[in-house]
Design a protein around this motif. Structure first.
Motif, PDB file in Angstrom:
ATOM      1  N   PRO A 105      -6.164   4.765  -2.651  1.00  0.00           N
ATOM      2  CA  PRO A 105      -6.243   4.942  -4.104  1.00  0.00           C
ATOM      3  C   PRO A 105      -7.467   5.732  -4.504  1.00  0.00           C
ATOM      4  N   LEU A 106      -7.368   6.477  -5.585  1.00  0.00           N
ATOM      5  CA  LEU A 106      -8.499   7.259  -6.076  1.00  0.00           C
ATOM      6  C   LEU A 106      -9.525   6.328  -6.692  1.00  0.00           C
ATOM      7  N   LYS A 142       0.854  -1.186   0.000  1.00  0.00           N
ATOM      8  CA  LYS A 142       0.000   0.000   0.000  1.00  0.00           C
ATOM      9  C   LYS A 142       0.890   1.236   0.000  1.00  0.00           C
ATOM     10  N   SER A 143       0.342   2.351  -0.442  1.00  0.00           N
ATOM     11  CA  SER A 143       1.100   3.608  -0.483  1.00  0.00           C
ATOM     12  C   SER A 143       0.961   4.350   0.842  1.00  0.00           C
ATOM     13  N   TYR A 144       2.073   4.890   1.317  1.00  0.00           N
ATOM     14  CA  TYR A 144       2.106   5.669   2.549  1.00  0.00           C
ATOM     15  C   TYR A 144       2.883   6.947   2.319  1.00  0.00           C
ATOM     16  N   ARG A 145       2.496   7.992   3.024  1.00  0.00           N
ATOM     17  CA  ARG A 145       3.241   9.254   3.055  1.00  0.00           C
ATOM     18  C   ARG A 145       3.847   9.352   4.446  1.00  0.00           C
ATOM     19  N   ALA A 170       6.273   0.829   6.626  1.00  0.00           N
ATOM     20  CA  ALA A 170       6.396   2.098   5.906  1.00  0.00           C
ATOM     21  C   ALA A 170       7.307   3.056   6.670  1.00  0.00           C
ATOM     22  N   GLU A 171       7.147   3.097   7.974  1.00  0.00           N
ATOM     23  CA  GLU A 171       8.004   3.969   8.793  1.00  0.00           C
ATOM     24  C   GLU A 171       9.466   3.553   8.679  1.00  0.00           C
ATOM     25  N   ALA A 172       9.719   2.256   8.732  1.00  0.00           N
ATOM     26  CA  ALA A 172      11.091   1.759   8.612  1.00  0.00           C
ATOM     27  C   ALA A 172      11.657   2.048   7.223  1.00  0.00           C
ATOM     28  N   ARG A 183       7.138   9.351  -0.064  1.00  0.00           N
ATOM     29  CA  ARG A 183       6.118   8.322  -0.287  1.00  0.00           C
ATOM     30  C   ARG A 183       6.813   6.985  -0.442  1.00  0.00           C
ATOM     31  N   VAL A 184       6.274   5.985   0.232  1.00  0.00           N
ATOM     32  CA  VAL A 184       6.829   4.637   0.165  1.00  0.00           C
ATOM     33  C   VAL A 184       5.693   3.635  -0.018  1.00  0.00           C
TER      34      VAL A 184
END
Length: 72
Positions: A69-70, A11-14, A49-51, A40-41
């Motif tokens: 997602p849009l 999944k995408s993360y900011r 994601a944080e790591a 973004r990861v």
């Protein structure tokens, strides 16, 4: 004995990054105002994601947010 492979969807993360020499008391306000650097990861969950953001940027991570997602 069978080996199990756990394949997880990415999944995408900011991730909001913590600049060097920043004042910890103002970080949340700066993040809310969009004034902190972000990266973004893609990761299986927020912990990963944080790591990933820390490894990629070399900076501390204040928080991560999932980017949905849009849908049209």
């Amino acid at each position: 004995m069978q080996s199990a492979h756990n394949v997880q969807e990415l999944k995408s993360y900011r991730a909001h990054l913590i600049p060097a020499n920043s004042d910890a008391a103002t970080l949340e306000g700066l993040a809310e105002a969009g004034l902190l650097p972000t990266i973004r990861v893609k990761a299986a969950n927020a912990t990963h994601a944080e790591a990933q953001a820390h490894i990629a940027s070399g900076k501390g991570v204040l928080r991560v947010e999932r980017i949905e997602p849009l849908t049209v």
